[in-house]
Design a protein around this motif. Structure first.
Motif, PDB file in Angstrom:
ATOM      1  N   ASP A  44       1.005  -1.219  -0.050  1.00  0.00           N
ATOM      2  CA  ASP A  44       0.121  -0.176  -0.009  1.00  0.00           C
ATOM      3  C   ASP A  44       0.897   1.376  -0.108  1.00  0.00           C
ATOM      4  O   ASP A  44       1.827   1.393   0.640  1.00  0.00           O
ATOM      5  CB  ASP A  44      -1.077   0.125   1.206  1.00  0.00           C
ATOM      6  N   LEU A  45       0.488   2.324  -0.820  1.00  0.00           N
ATOM      7  CA  LEU A  45       1.371   3.290  -0.945  1.00  0.00           C
ATOM      8  C   LEU A  45       1.597   4.267   0.277  1.00  0.00           C
ATOM      9  O   LEU A  45       2.551   4.754   0.452  1.00  0.00           O
ATOM     10  CB  LEU A  45       0.642   4.168  -2.080  1.00  0.00           C
TER      11      LEU A  45
ATOM     12  N   ARG B  17       3.535  -2.464   3.275  1.00  0.00           N
ATOM     13  CA  ARG B  17       3.378  -4.104   2.969  1.00  0.00           C
ATOM     14  C   ARG B  17       2.223  -4.510   3.791  1.00  0.00           C
ATOM     15  O   ARG B  17       2.253  -4.511   4.908  1.00  0.00           O
ATOM     16  CB  ARG B  17       4.469  -4.757   2.874  1.00  0.00           C
ATOM     17  N   ARG B  18       1.290  -5.186   3.191  1.00  0.00           N
ATOM     18  CA  ARG B  18       0.403  -6.010   4.131  1.00  0.00           C
ATOM     19  C   ARG B  18       0.186  -7.058   3.404  1.00  0.00           C
ATOM     20  O   ARG B  18       0.326  -7.539   2.345  1.00  0.00           O
ATOM     21  CB  ARG B  18      -1.015  -5.259   3.781  1.00  0.00           C
TER      22      ARG B  18
ATOM     23  N   ASP C  21     -10.448   2.550   6.316  1.00  0.00           N
ATOM     24  CA  ASP C  21     -11.608   1.621   6.659  1.00  0.00           C
ATOM     25  C   ASP C  21     -11.447   0.494   5.720  1.00  0.00           C
ATOM     26  O   ASP C  21     -12.230  -0.426   6.248  1.00  0.00           O
ATOM     27  CB  ASP C  21     -12.783   2.509   7.091  1.00  0.00           C
ATOM     28  N   LEU C  22     -11.084   0.598   4.500  1.00  0.00           N
ATOM     29  CA  LEU C  22     -11.207  -0.307   3.506  1.00  0.00           C
ATOM     30  C   LEU C  22      -9.878  -1.217   3.355  1.00  0.00           C
ATOM     31  O   LEU C  22      -9.972  -2.295   2.461  1.00  0.00           O
ATOM     32  CB  LEU C  22     -11.883   0.197   2.403  1.00  0.00           C
ATOM     33  N   LEU C  23      -8.846  -0.793   4.140  1.00  0.00           N
ATOM     34  CA  LEU C  23      -7.709  -1.535   3.975  1.00  0.00           C
ATOM     35  C   LEU C  23      -7.937  -3.332   4.201  1.00  0.00           C
ATOM     36  O   LEU C  23      -7.084  -3.998   3.689  1.00  0.00           O
ATOM     37  CB  LEU C  23      -6.651  -1.080   5.044  1.00  0.00           C
ATOM     38  N   ASP C  24      -8.835  -3.440   5.197  1.00  0.00           N
ATOM     39  CA  ASP C  24      -8.912  -4.966   5.540  1.00  0.00           C
ATOM     40  C   ASP C  24      -9.679  -5.464   4.311  1.00  0.00           C
ATOM     41  O   ASP C  24      -9.654  -6.917   4.302  1.00  0.00           O
ATOM     42  CB  ASP C  24      -9.847  -5.072   6.696  1.00  0.00           C
ATOM     43  N   SER C  25     -10.479  -4.836   3.744  1.00  0.00           N
ATOM     44  CA  SER C  25     -10.932  -5.436   2.582  1.00  0.00           C
ATOM     45  C   SER C  25     -10.198  -5.958   1.322  1.00  0.00           C
ATOM     46  O   SER C  25     -10.709  -6.541   0.682  1.00  0.00           O
ATOM     47  CB  SER C  25     -12.093  -4.621   1.942  1.00  0.00           C
ATOM     48  N   THR C  26      -9.085  -5.376   1.227  1.00  0.00           N
ATOM     49  CA  THR C  26      -8.274  -5.269   0.211  1.00  0.00           C
ATOM     50  C   THR C  26      -7.757  -6.529  -0.159  1.00  0.00           C
ATOM     51  O   THR C  26      -7.936  -7.137  -1.389  1.00  0.00           O
ATOM     52  CB  THR C  26      -7.278  -4.310   0.165  1.00  0.00           C
ATOM     53  N   PRO C  27      -7.451  -7.180   0.460  1.00  0.00           N
ATOM     54  CA  PRO C  27      -6.861  -8.826   0.465  1.00  0.00           C
ATOM     55  C   PRO C  27      -8.085  -9.721  -0.272  1.00  0.00           C
ATOM     56  O   PRO C  27      -7.840 -10.254  -1.347  1.00  0.00           O
ATOM     57  CB  PRO C  27      -6.669  -9.467   1.767  1.00  0.00           C
TER      58      PRO C  27
ATOM     59  N   GLY D 113      -3.092  -0.593  -8.235  1.00  0.00           N
ATOM     60  CA  GLY D 113      -2.488  -0.061  -6.990  1.00  0.00           C
ATOM     61  C   GLY D 113      -3.420   0.136  -5.783  1.00  0.00           C
ATOM     62  O   GLY D 113      -4.565   0.555  -6.389  1.00  0.00           O
ATOM     63  N   TYR D 114      -2.727   0.232  -4.775  1.00  0.00           N
ATOM     64  CA  TYR D 114      -3.758   0.552  -3.721  1.00  0.00           C
ATOM     65  C   TYR D 114      -3.115   1.775  -2.712  1.00  0.00           C
ATOM     66  O   TYR D 114      -1.826   1.865  -2.482  1.00  0.00           O
ATOM     67  CB  TYR D 114      -4.040  -0.667  -2.570  1.00  0.00           C
ATOM     68  N   CYS D 115      -3.990   2.407  -2.144  1.00  0.00           N
ATOM     69  CA  CYS D 115      -3.383   3.632  -1.261  1.00  0.00           C
ATOM     70  C   CYS D 115      -4.550   3.982  -0.477  1.00  0.00           C
ATOM     71  O   CYS D 115      -5.683   4.720  -0.732  1.00  0.00           O
ATOM     72  CB  CYS D 115      -2.961   4.677  -2.395  1.00  0.00           C
TER      73      CYS D 115
END
Ligand code: GLU
Length: 299
Positions: A150-151, A155-156, A199-205, A220-222
């Protein structure tokens, strides 16, 4: 399926849910995604995420668009409404069914809460898709670890089986779930980078997992730090946050820039909105948006 926009350049998006007026948190995501698109000489498009029609507030889509216009945002193309995309979601669901990764789930909310860990225990995995009772559709979470950079957040990684579990892609009430809808639309609209609230970081995977299963590309994600109130709670529409008042648009925009670590100079205090945008587009630097930047906000 035909792509809606075809371009090989940066395409960013702002994807509000029409569940209420624009509040500071919405504005933050709009400004961050907009400036990141401008900085990359890209397009910025708007998608109305009204897939969950049960949460839709009549007229709030137009209110959001009017507010954005009043702030001086400029977007490319027509606004896409998820409620018109059902056929595309159905097509993607069929692709997942063909891979034998979808099963009907009849578990009640109560059963799920009682099962403890928050990870779906796999209770309905062996049910057939011919299931007659009301059911949701879940996607089987395989033992795969999804990693991304993530920008802003770095790293996640998340293991789908042990840290996420089988998740709902079509709800019991027949509506497609956000996770599937957003992935289909990001692909159809050729989104190259997703800039949105943390709040949407956890949805990204989950979204990357779906992209991989569907053979889509991964943008890409940021994820931008969340605006929190004095008590440390996220400012969101559902918690009745105050709508932004366009009479204060200059100070609000400066405040957003400040929150995002951009350090707008003091002489912008007397500037009009177009001068602030000019400064912001010229100086926008994503590296200044630190994940630790959580300035309490008093609204
Ligand atoms: N519709 C979501 C919201 O308003 C944003 C989804 C996204 O950007 O992926 O919070």
């Amino acid at each position: 399926m035909d792509k809606i926009i075809n371009a090989d350049k940066y395409i960013g998006r702002f994807a509000p849910s029409p569940t209420g007026p624009v509040h500071f948190g919405t504005l933050l995501a709009a400004v961050g995604s907009y400036l990141q698109a401008k900085k990359n000489n890209g397009d910025w498009i708007i998608r109305m995420e009204d897939v969950d029609i049960t949460r839709k507030v009549d007229g709030s889509d137009l209110e959001i668009l009017h507010t954005l216009e009043a702030f001086g945002f400029e977007w490319q193309g027509e606004v896409l409404y998820q409620s018109k995309q059902t056929e595309c979601y159905r097509y993607a669901l069929e692709q997942l069914i063909e891979q034998s990764l979808v099963f009907p789930c009849i578990c009640s909310r109560k059963q799920l809460v009682e099962s403890g860990s928050g990870i779906y225990p796999g209770t309905c995995r062996t049910r057939s898709l011919q299931e007659k009772s009301d059911h949701a559709l879940r996607l089987l979470a395989e033992d795969i670890t999804i990693e991304f950079d993530d920008l802003v957040m770095g790293r996640r990684s998340q293991n789908m089986a042990s840290q996420c579990g089988d998740f709902v892609i079509k709800r019991r009430d027949g509506l497609f779930a956000y996770q599937l809808a957003v992935v289909v639309d990001d692909q159809l609209q050729d989104i190259t980078e997703v800039v949105r609230g943390a709040d949407l970081l956890d949805s990204t995977p989950r979204q990357i997992y779906l992209q991989q299963l569907l053979g889509y590309s991964t943008p890409g994600y940021c994820h931008l730090p969340l605006a929190v109130d004095a008590a440390g709670n996220k400012i969101s529409k559902s918690e009745g946050a105050a709508r932004v008042d366009i009479k204060n648009r200059e100070s609000l925009l400066r405040h957003v820039l400040d929150f995002l670590g951009q350090k707008p100079p003091a002489d912008l205090c007397d500037a009009d909105i177009s001068e602030i945008w000019k400064w912001a587009t010229e100086h926008w630097d994503i590296d200044l948006v630190s994940a630790a930047n959580k300035i309490p906000l008093h609204t």
